[in-house]
Design a protein around this motif. Structure first.
Motif, short mmCIF file in Angstrom:
data_model
loop_
_atom_site.label_atom_id
_atom_site.label_comp_id
_atom_site.label_asym_id
_atom_site.label_seq_id
_atom_site.Cartn_x
_atom_site.Cartn_y
_atom_site.Cartn_z
N ASP A 80 0.68 -1.25 0.01
CA ASP A 80 0.07 0.00 -0.08
C ASP A 80 0.81 1.38 -0.04
N TYR A 81 2.03 1.11 0.53
CA TYR A 81 2.89 2.20 0.66
C TYR A 81 4.46 1.85 -0.03
N ASN A 113 -0.60 5.57 12.89
CA ASN A 113 -1.57 6.48 12.26
C ASN A 113 -0.56 6.81 11.09
N GLU A 114 -0.80 6.68 9.95
CA GLU A 114 -0.11 6.96 8.76
C GLU A 114 -1.03 7.54 7.82
N LEU A 116 -3.12 8.42 4.55
CA LEU A 116 -3.34 7.90 3.38
C LEU A 116 -2.79 8.60 1.95
N SER A 123 -6.38 8.58 7.95
CA SER A 123 -5.06 8.06 8.32
C SER A 123 -5.36 6.56 8.86
N GLU A 124 -4.59 5.75 8.83
CA GLU A 124 -4.66 4.22 9.03
C GLU A 124 -3.34 3.66 9.78
N ALA A 126 -0.53 1.02 9.91
CA ALA A 126 0.10 0.38 8.93
C ALA A 126 1.39 -0.05 9.56
N ARG A 143 2.36 -1.66 4.26
CA ARG A 143 1.22 -2.23 4.17
C ARG A 143 0.10 -1.85 5.25
N SER A 144 -1.32 -1.79 4.74
CA SER A 144 -2.03 -1.01 5.64
C SER A 144 -2.69 -2.10 6.64
N ALA A 146 -5.60 -1.90 7.86
CA ALA A 146 -6.89 -1.65 8.35
C ALA A 146 -7.74 -2.76 8.19
N GLU A 147 -7.73 -3.74 7.10
CA GLU A 147 -8.34 -4.89 7.09
C GLU A 147 -8.27 -5.86 8.43
#
Length: 213
Positions: A80-81, A113-114, A116, A123-124, A126, A143-144, A146-147
């Motif tokens: 994701d990043y 908290n990174e 997006l 933010s999410e 990661a 990599r997030s 969030a899931e």
């Protein structure tokens, strides 16, 4: 009075203990499942990032750019990043404009908290890996989570939803069994009292399949 007697009966107390034991067992099982799901998923993500960073550290800038574009779209090893910074910390390519506050040691680190990419107001959580390249630059992969966190919330929600009905159902069954036993004992008590008062023709009721009562 019958309800009060049912609550005081040994059958109800035994059922209450069973309901509590069942509730604790369910909590332990769900807790184990929760830990397995969250731990295994997080470990898998961390292993992927460390492996990708180790491979990408030796790539040329062109190879790295091509590889990162591929990793942004693949599902299994999706990133994701992704970002490449020069020796002075300036971004060269990728979708992250700054280095997170993590060690540049090639190991995975949690960033609670990174922001997006493309949505700075959001933010999410990661996981990031920062690895130093031979030219002094830094390769950053992330990599997030969030899931994974959403899955944790779902598991906890299922547990919270299931635990109370299970306990209430067990208590209801216990109360029903206790009242049934109390009524039976009360009937035996009344019959014995009538026999003691002279009703010698009376007999205590017997069941086809005798039990301890």
């Amino acid at each position: 009075m019958r309800v009060a007697e049912a609550f005081r009966s040994s059958v109800f107390r035994a059922t209450l203990a069973f309901a509590l034991a069942t509730t604790v067992a369910i909590l332990v099982i769900f807790g184990f499942i929760y830990l397995q799901i969250t731990t295994s998923d997080a470990n898998r993500v961390r292993a992927i990032l460390v492996d990708e960073a180790a491979k990408g550290a030796d790539y040329s800038e062109a190879e790295l750019e091509q590889s990162l574009e591929l990793r942004l779209t693949r599902d299994l090893r999706r990133l994701d990043y992704v970002a490449l910074f020069d020796a002075k910390g300036n971004p060269v390519l990728g979708n992250v404009g700054h280095l997170p506050e993590i060690p540049v040691d090639g190991q995975s680190h949690l960033v609670p908290n990174e922001r997006l990419p493309g949505a700075e107001e959001r933010s999410e959580p990661a996981v990031f890996v920062a690895r130093r390249r031979a030219d002094g630059g830094v390769l950053l992969l992330g990599r997030s989570l969030a899931e994974a966190y959403a899955l944790r919330t779902t598991v906890i929600g299922v547990l919270a939803t299931a635990i109370l009905p299970t306990f209430v159902l067990a208590l209801g069954i216990g109360l029903w069994l206790a009242r049934r036993t109390t009524r039976r004992l009360a009937g035996l008590h009344d019959t014995i009292a009538q026999i003691m008062r002279g009703g010698l023709q009376l007999r205590l009721p017997l069941r086809k399949n005798p039990d301890e009562i």
